[in-house]
Write a protein that holds these residues in place. Structure first.
Motif, PDB file in Angstrom:
ATOM      1  N   ALA A  41      16.789   8.839   5.127  1.00 31.58           N
ATOM      2  CA  ALA A  41      15.555   8.065   5.311  1.00 31.58           C
ATOM      3  C   ALA A  41      14.381   8.840   4.716  1.00 31.58           C
ATOM      4  N   GLN A  42      13.441   8.123   4.097  1.00 33.39           N
ATOM      5  CA  GLN A  42      12.275   8.783   3.517  1.00 33.39           C
ATOM      6  C   GLN A  42      10.973   8.409   4.202  1.00 33.39           C
ATOM      7  N   TYR A  62       5.962  10.221   5.796  1.00 36.94           N
ATOM      8  CA  TYR A  62       6.790  10.390   4.606  1.00 36.94           C
ATOM      9  C   TYR A  62       7.615  11.652   4.802  1.00 36.94           C
ATOM     10  N   GLN A  63       8.940  11.527   4.653  1.00 37.29           N
ATOM     11  CA  GLN A  63       9.834  12.648   4.891  1.00 37.29           C
ATOM     12  C   GLN A  63      10.232  13.279   3.566  1.00 37.29           C
ATOM     13  N   PHE A  68      10.874  18.414   5.944  1.00 37.50           N
ATOM     14  CA  PHE A  68       9.421  18.527   6.084  1.00 37.50           C
ATOM     15  C   PHE A  68       8.851  17.115   6.096  1.00 37.50           C
ATOM     16  N   VAL A  69       7.755  16.913   6.812  1.00 37.18           N
ATOM     17  CA  VAL A  69       7.131  15.595   6.892  1.00 37.18           C
ATOM     18  C   VAL A  69       5.619  15.714   6.728  1.00 37.18           C
ATOM     19  N   VAL A  70       5.008  14.674   6.175  1.00 34.14           N
ATOM     20  CA  VAL A  70       3.563  14.509   6.186  1.00 34.14           C
ATOM     21  C   VAL A  70       3.293  13.150   6.816  1.00 34.14           C
ATOM     22  N   ARG A  71       2.203  13.050   7.555  1.00 33.28           N
ATOM     23  CA  ARG A  71       1.978  11.875   8.383  1.00 33.28           C
ATOM     24  C   ARG A  71       0.498  11.525   8.427  1.00 33.28           C
ATOM     25  N   ALA A  92       1.147  17.655   9.148  1.00 29.38           N
ATOM     26  CA  ALA A  92       2.267  18.231   8.402  1.00 29.38           C
ATOM     27  C   ALA A  92       3.198  18.859   9.425  1.00 29.38           C
ATOM     28  N   GLY A  93       4.487  18.702   9.196  1.00 35.00           N
ATOM     29  CA  GLY A  93       5.426  19.250  10.162  1.00 35.00           C
ATOM     30  C   GLY A  93       6.807  19.455   9.582  1.00 35.00           C
TER      31      GLY A  93
END
Length: 168
Positions: A41-42, A62-63, A68-71, A92-93
């Motif tokens: 999943a992206q 967005y994965q 890593f993710v940005v949200r 960011a996570g």
């Protein structure tokens, strides 16, 4: 206060990444290869709620590779006696572990908007995340440190947080 929050967040991210590092097994494929495949999943959309104060938010995520993710997070809701209130934040996570169950950490920076004073918003999140690699149901539960700093005061709270959404 900003230095203290930055230090706490940096230490928690560093501790989480070393404490929960996975040991490779001889017959398993490398973790980086599993996390960067095209069929994962992206994107994710989820709604988040805090149990202590009436704080609700919608999130679009967005994965990136390596989990890593940005949200982007936003809310346009009334809280307490204020008739107009909202906030926008960028996060960011990273989440750890392959499979469906993950440890998630993230940091956010944003801005609150109200009829009164506008505040800068800083937050850190540590918690559990359920999400299959190929998407579907997304559940999050954890503790969020929320710091709002205005012209005259700094307000910090630890809040339990629950999220429900969908990854695709």
């Amino acid at each position: 206060m900003k230095r203290t929050l930055t230090l706490i967040t940096a230490l928690s991210l560093g501790a989480a990444s070393t404490a929960f590092a996975e040991e490779p097994t001889p017959d398993a494929q490398p973790a980086t290869e599993a996390r960067t495949t095209i069929d994962r999943a992206q994107f994710a959309v989820f709604f988040e709620a805090s149990a202590i104060i009436p704080l609700y938010a919608a999130n679009f995520e967005y994965q990136l590779p390596l989990q890593f993710v940005v949200r982007a997070t936003g809310s346009l809701l009334a809280i307490g006696d204020e008739s107009d209130y909202g906030f926008l934040a960028i996060s960011a996570g990273k989440f750890f572990f392959d499979g469906d169950h993950h440890l998630e950490t993230s940091v956010s920076v944003g801005r609150t908007f109200s009829r009164g004073d506008d505040d800068n918003l800083y937050s850190g999140f540590v918690g559990y995340r359920y999400q299959a690699p190929d998407g579907g149901l997304l559940l999050r539960s954890g503790i969020q440190m929320l710091v709002a700093s205005g012209d005259e005061d700094v307000d910090a709270n630890f809040l339990p947080s629950l999220s429900v959404g969908y990854a695709f």
